[in-house]
Design an enzyme around this catalytic site. Sequence first.
Site, short mmCIF file in Angstrom:
data_model
loop_
_atom_site.label_atom_id
_atom_site.label_comp_id
_atom_site.label_asym_id
_atom_site.label_seq_id
_atom_site.Cartn_x
_atom_site.Cartn_y
_atom_site.Cartn_z
N TYR A 138 22.65 -8.20 -34.65
CA TYR A 138 21.23 -8.08 -34.24
C TYR A 138 20.34 -6.54 -34.71
CZ TYR A 138 22.18 -12.34 -31.63
OH TYR A 138 22.93 -13.74 -31.40
N LYS A 205 37.10 -11.38 -33.80
CA LYS A 205 37.43 -12.35 -35.30
C LYS A 205 37.76 -11.59 -36.23
CE LYS A 205 37.36 -16.48 -37.27
NZ LYS A 205 38.32 -17.61 -36.95
N ASP A 238 36.40 -18.49 -31.94
CA ASP A 238 36.39 -19.95 -31.95
C ASP A 238 37.59 -20.25 -30.77
OD1 ASP A 238 38.18 -18.52 -33.39
OD2 ASP A 238 38.14 -19.65 -35.11
N ASP A 262 26.07 -13.56 -27.29
CA ASP A 262 24.80 -14.26 -27.00
C ASP A 262 25.19 -15.87 -27.01
OD1 ASP A 262 22.18 -15.29 -27.00
OD2 ASP A 262 21.68 -14.74 -29.08
N ASP A 266 25.40 -18.80 -23.43
CA ASP A 266 24.51 -20.16 -23.28
C ASP A 266 25.68 -21.19 -23.08
OD1 ASP A 266 22.22 -18.85 -24.01
OD2 ASP A 266 21.41 -20.48 -25.26
#
Length: 375
Positions: A138, A205, A238, A262, A266
């Site tokens: 970001y 990851k 994942d 982020d 959600d």
Amino acid sequence: MAKHRIAVIDGDGIGPEVVAEVMRVLEAVAGPAGFEYETTFFPWGCRYYVEHGHTMPADGIEILSRYDAIFLGAVGDPRIAPEEVTGVGPVLAIRFGFDQYANIRPVKPLPGAPYPLARPTPDEIDFTVVREATEGIYVGLGGRFAPDDPQVAEIAAMRKIFGRSKELALQTGVYSEAGCRRVIERAFRLAEERDGKRLVTSATKANAMKHGMALWNDVFADVASKHPDVRSEWNNIDALSMRFVLKPESLDVVVAPNLFGDILTDLSAALLGGLGFAPSANLTDSHFPSMFEPCHGSAPDIAGKGIANPTAALLTLAMMLEHLGEDVAARAVEDGVREVVARGAVRTPDMGGSASTEDMGQAVAEAAVRLVECA
Ligand code: NAD
Ligand code: MN
């Protein structure tokens, strides 16, 4: 008597609607809880952009630096301003400007809120995501290039499809050793303070993101070795997202780089009943203010109807009050929200009811005042 100076950016869409209820509850509890406060509203965001061509003034960060805390509703309105310019403009500017590196997102379902899983029961879930919020993908580095641009010559040659594309876009993530360390360290401290399972799970990851996530993993291992009282583990993002649905009760503190955090939060908001229930704090170690904002955006699809659920914003208010040292008021607001949701008499449409944002705010204000008075 403590007097807190709070900067308020109510923003766009449902931002001002939920912030109005935050102000109602804050005003109701301040007197009984014995503190004073002063709010200053800043009309920044998309409406400001339409008039001025930017979402906040050039000295916006300097102005905000004089406050004890910042409360933000939501900014962004794709209907009136382009998403890539305004989407989260001020939010990122404030997080970066004040080094608010720890985005704290608690996941503790409220009895009575819509709950999507067959198992475990909502009361078995209680974890917090600590999302890194100043680095990673970001930071905004990169650009869009023609494939014959000498700056991307090597990249264009990497794959046939790159070379014959009209355009290449690079989105570069930055992961710093110190930046990873401070957020991972904070996650371990939180696991110690929470006194729950004393477990920190790292979202990573490294098999595919072999530079940034490898650094993250090294720092995680080092910080973990300095906290032998806390268990630690890592999960690839994942697999971890599957675990958020299938075994959320196994989590205690999850620490995640910016993008992963982020998305994960959600997903975890769904465990809470939707974005209308998910609070968050952006904390800094600097002398600058921290920022408190619900996880949700400006929800253009329901804006202007007075039906947004103010629960996320009110739980965020509780987090801000705790941060300001107003523990009695913080507890009363959080318990007041829990009481109103559990009672179920006042429910916004996302809870299957027909109450308004204001109905909900009023009910919480009454409950919170009563709770402060018997504290
Ligand atoms: P959103 O969070 O605004 O909405 C997603 C869905 O959740 C919508 O269906 C919405 O109606 C629902 N929802 C959200 N909050 C709710 C609430 N309090 N009560 C009931 N339902 C609620 O996400 P989006 O649609 O992806 O984004 C809309 C705008 O908000 C975009 O411009 C985006 O960039 C911006 N945004 C801002 C922030 C922020 O200010 N921090 C965060 C996320 C998105
Ligand atoms: Mn988000």
